[in-house]
Design an enzyme around this catalytic site. Structure first.
Site, PDB file in Angstrom:
ATOM      1  N   GLU A 126       1.140  -1.135  -0.010  1.00  0.00           N
ATOM      2  CA  GLU A 126       0.258   0.103   0.157  1.00  0.00           C
ATOM      3  C   GLU A 126       0.888   1.361   0.131  1.00  0.00           C
ATOM      4  O   GLU A 126       1.977   1.368   0.070  1.00  0.00           O
ATOM      5  CB  GLU A 126      -0.779   0.149   1.313  1.00  0.00           C
ATOM      6  CG  GLU A 126      -1.920  -1.006   1.167  1.00  0.00           C
ATOM      7  CD  GLU A 126      -2.197  -1.082   3.095  1.00  0.00           C
ATOM      8  OE1 GLU A 126      -3.043   0.065   2.692  1.00  0.00           O
ATOM      9  OE2 GLU A 126      -1.745  -1.949   3.514  1.00  0.00           O
ATOM     10  N   LYS A 139       2.401   4.938   1.720  1.00  0.00           N
ATOM     11  CA  LYS A 139       2.975   5.594   3.059  1.00  0.00           C
ATOM     12  C   LYS A 139       2.067   6.930   3.082  1.00  0.00           C
ATOM     13  O   LYS A 139       3.097   7.530   3.011  1.00  0.00           O
ATOM     14  CB  LYS A 139       3.893   4.736   3.539  1.00  0.00           C
ATOM     15  CG  LYS A 139       4.325   5.145   5.031  1.00  0.00           C
ATOM     16  CD  LYS A 139       5.830   5.301   5.557  1.00  0.00           C
ATOM     17  CE  LYS A 139       5.633   5.209   6.975  1.00  0.00           C
ATOM     18  NZ  LYS A 139       4.560   6.582   6.905  1.00  0.00           N
ATOM     19  N   ARG A 159      -1.159   8.770  11.950  1.00  0.00           N
ATOM     20  CA  ARG A 159      -1.960   7.736  12.353  1.00  0.00           C
ATOM     21  C   ARG A 159      -2.622   7.642  13.371  1.00  0.00           C
ATOM     22  O   ARG A 159      -2.646   8.397  14.067  1.00  0.00           O
ATOM     23  CB  ARG A 159      -1.070   6.669  12.540  1.00  0.00           C
ATOM     24  CG  ARG A 159      -0.742   5.123  12.831  1.00  0.00           C
ATOM     25  CD  ARG A 159      -0.865   4.320  12.286  1.00  0.00           C
ATOM     26  NE  ARG A 159      -1.003   3.135  11.792  1.00  0.00           N
ATOM     27  CZ  ARG A 159      -0.121   1.897  12.484  1.00  0.00           C
ATOM     28  NH1 ARG A 159       0.833   2.699  12.946  1.00  0.00           N
ATOM     29  NH2 ARG A 159      -0.647   0.729  12.815  1.00  0.00           N
ATOM     30  N   ARG A 190      -0.831   7.758  17.429  1.00  0.00           N
ATOM     31  CA  ARG A 190      -0.504   7.007  17.949  1.00  0.00           C
ATOM     32  C   ARG A 190       0.077   7.352  19.439  1.00  0.00           C
ATOM     33  O   ARG A 190       0.536   6.228  20.127  1.00  0.00           O
ATOM     34  CB  ARG A 190       0.655   6.592  16.713  1.00  0.00           C
ATOM     35  CG  ARG A 190       1.229   5.465  16.976  1.00  0.00           C
ATOM     36  CD  ARG A 190       2.247   5.563  15.756  1.00  0.00           C
ATOM     37  NE  ARG A 190       3.906   6.246  16.139  1.00  0.00           N
ATOM     38  CZ  ARG A 190       4.965   5.994  16.168  1.00  0.00           C
ATOM     39  NH1 ARG A 190       4.469   5.465  14.435  1.00  0.00           N
ATOM     40  NH2 ARG A 190       5.457   6.687  16.045  1.00  0.00           N
ATOM     41  N   GLU A 203      -5.041   6.131   8.569  1.00  0.00           N
ATOM     42  CA  GLU A 203      -3.893   7.171   7.737  1.00  0.00           C
ATOM     43  C   GLU A 203      -5.110   8.478   8.322  1.00  0.00           C
ATOM     44  O   GLU A 203      -5.955   8.173   7.328  1.00  0.00           O
ATOM     45  CB  GLU A 203      -3.135   7.788   7.226  1.00  0.00           C
ATOM     46  CG  GLU A 203      -2.191   8.444   7.180  1.00  0.00           C
ATOM     47  CD  GLU A 203      -1.420   8.033   8.340  1.00  0.00           C
ATOM     48  OE1 GLU A 203      -0.144   9.129   8.504  1.00  0.00           O
ATOM     49  OE2 GLU A 203      -0.864   7.116   8.789  1.00  0.00           O
ATOM     50  N   LYS A 239       8.188  -0.761   5.922  1.00  0.00           N
ATOM     51  CA  LYS A 239       8.022  -0.007   5.592  1.00  0.00           C
ATOM     52  C   LYS A 239       9.104   0.669   4.157  1.00  0.00           C
ATOM     53  O   LYS A 239       9.950   0.108   5.025  1.00  0.00           O
ATOM     54  CB  LYS A 239       7.594   1.898   6.636  1.00  0.00           C
ATOM     55  CG  LYS A 239       8.364   1.648   7.476  1.00  0.00           C
ATOM     56  CD  LYS A 239       7.905   3.080   8.605  1.00  0.00           C
ATOM     57  CE  LYS A 239       8.920   3.098   9.931  1.00  0.00           C
ATOM     58  NZ  LYS A 239       9.148   4.135  10.354  1.00  0.00           N
TER      59      LYS A 239
END
Length: 529
Positions: free
Chosen positions: A225, A227, A232, A247, A275, A398
């Site tokens: 996906e 980023k 977040r 987060r 996100e 990531k």
């Protein structure tokens, strides 16, 4: 307070995780329940509010110590921490106290209700009844700046040792907006129902940075996906209400009121990880647009129009009130896809689309255009992976694009804090503007300790002027500054602001005449801003 100070000393004197864990576990077994709760709160960032300004504390401490202001300030600049400076310069306590941690926190809360002269009397009396370490901790609590090198994971590990409960269950219990004023040790830790608080989020699953795909195996085992560069967050729908958590365990519900309408489109008992993005015309806006809304408790209509937000849904953690984190990602995404599809196009939610690829080379090519579409890179998640807690290596990665860089000249230096209080580690950088220099950013990370020591020695020998703790130095050293984004900023003389600037290397091979210019910055702004 004596036991808490002993715990602090044991933790502060070691870098070994096992020693810290043992110290905490033993403390949780012997301390009073209210002190245990406050210890967890302090170590997880739930600190009392600031009671008094740092200026007042400096004045009063210098007065009690019999030091002129300049000498106190010089001491502070060397020590690097106000509470530690005060604890060291004050004369030895003439009285003794055997009060608990909770007593002193309640004492501090009472001080906030007093007039300035009464507050001063109360603080001086406390200083005069506490030995050095306890005095240091008391002052830290006064300033609201209590921080210590203990992670939430270490806390839960110690709690697991002392209570016999599983770590994941304890991690979940510690999430949410509880404080020692709204919870007890029994209700928070000993209670059997960890979901009693309907607003409580799940611990976030964090990915590791990846440099290449060489060791990942078959591409068909993975989902990729984009980023995105947002915040977040976890969207929680329970009991007919919705809650949005960052987060960092910051409750953000009121800052993004447009997400309230999702209660009409998503079923109760739903928790989505995603996100928060400023989003318009079916594409994300820059982080700068979202940043205008960060920190606001209320959002004016104009800003709601200029920077509307959505949640880009990554994962489904709870479905129909059931925790589904142990199910494989492929199953969770299938349920998530079905939920998002039922919401109308006008709803502030989108599914994070999978990036199609047959080979790792295909994926590398898809990654290359990330910056052009406003993404930071790619996320890779193993399709059979459960949703875990914290940063775990193996299943979630990531793969960020390389940062932007620019070569800049150091013109100011300032000492760091804590263990770096005796080193000059915080620098101001400039780019060339004709024959002059224009400051444009600050950075304090990215170099080795040895490099910081070399620069510190040079700064001490080459200081041109002092402005409090800041030293002006000759423009002789060039550094490569790495950053994630650039945006226009009327508040800065250069007209730009960088996102996450840090020093990637010290360019000892490059003269100042070859550093970048303000025109280079403006060109980057036009391209990537």
């Amino acid at each position: 307070m004596k036991d808490f100070a002993a715990l602090f000393t044991r933790i502060d004197e070691t870098t070994k995780t096992t020693v810290k864990t043992t110290a905490l576990a033993e403390y949780f077994q012997t301390a009073a329940p209210e002190d245990r709760l406050w210890t967890i709160a302090l170590f997880t960032g739930r600190r009392p509010k600031r009671t008094i300004t740092a200026t007042r504390l400096r004045e009063w401490a210098a007065e009690v110590a019999g030091l002129p202001d300049w000498l106190f300030e010089e001491s502070y600049s060397i020590v690097g921490d106000l509470a530690e400076t005060i604890a060291l310069v004050l004369p030895p306590a003439l009285r003794t106290s055997n009060q608990s941690l909770t007593y002193w926190i309640d004492y501090i809360k009472t001080l906030s209700t007093l007039e300035d002269d009464q507050r001063k009397t109360g603080i001086l009396q406390a200083w005069d009844s506490l030995p050095t370490t306890q005095r240091f901790l008391f002052t830290k609590l006064l300033t609201g700046g209590f921080r210590i090198g203990v992670s939430a994971k270490l806390i839960t590990r110690a709690l697991a040792q002392s209570t016999g409960q599983p770590e994941p269950e304890l991690t979940h219990k510690l999430m949410g907006n509880w404080t020692p004023d709204t919870a007890t040790w029994d209700s928070l830790i000993e209670a059997d129902d960890p979901t009693a608080d309907l607003s409580r989020p799940y611990p976030f699953y964090l990915a590791y940075q990846m440099e290449s795909t060489d060791d990942l195996g078959e591409p068909s085992d993975w989902n990729a996906e984009r980023k995105w560069d947002g915040i977040r967050g976890q969207l929680i729908l329970r009991g007919g209400e919705h809650h949005l958590w960052s987060r960092g365990e910051d409750l953000m519900t009121d800052r993004f009121p447009e997400l309230a309408q999702l209660r009409d489109y998503l079923p109760d008992g739903t928790v989505i990880d995603g996100e928060i993005l400023a989003f318009s015309d079916e594409k994300p806006l820059s982080f700068n647009a979202l940043q205008k809304r960060i920190g606001r408790k209320t959002v004016p209509k104009k800003l709601l129009t200029e920077a509307p937000v959505i949640i880009m849904a990554y994962d489904l953690l709870e479905h129909d009130g059931k925790d589904i984190r142990d199910q494989p990602l492929a199953a969770r995404r299938k349920m998530l896809t079905s939920l998002v599809a039922k919401a109308p196009e006008t709803a502030p939610i989108r599914l994070s689309a999978s990036v199609p690829f047959a080979t790792w080379n295909d994926l590398a090519k898809a990654r290359e255009n990330s910056r052009e579409i406003g993404a930071e890179g790619l996320m890779l998640k193993r399709l059979n992976s459960p949703y875990l807690s914290g940063r775990k290596k193996g299943d979630w990665w990531k793969w960020k694009i390389d940062p932007l860089t620019i070569d800049a000249v150091m013109i100011y230096a300032q000492a760091g804090h804590g263990r770096r209080a005796n080193l000059f580690t915080d620098y101001t950088f400039a780019v060339r503007d004709g024959e002059g220099l224009v400051p444009f950013t600050k950075a304090y990370s990215g170099l080795t300790d040895e490099e910081f020591r070399k620069i510190t020695a040079w700064v001490r020998k080459n200081t041109l002027q002092r402005f409090g703790p800041v030293r002006q130095v000759p423009p002789q050293h060039v550094f490569e500054i790495a950053f994630e984004g650039i945006q226009a900023s009327p508040r800065h003389k250069s007209g730009v602001a960088l996102r996450f600037p840090r020093m990637s290397r010290w360019r000892q091979d490059k003269p100042v005449e070859e550093a970048n210019t303000i025109e280079d910055l403006r060109e980057m702004l036009a391209t990537y801003g």
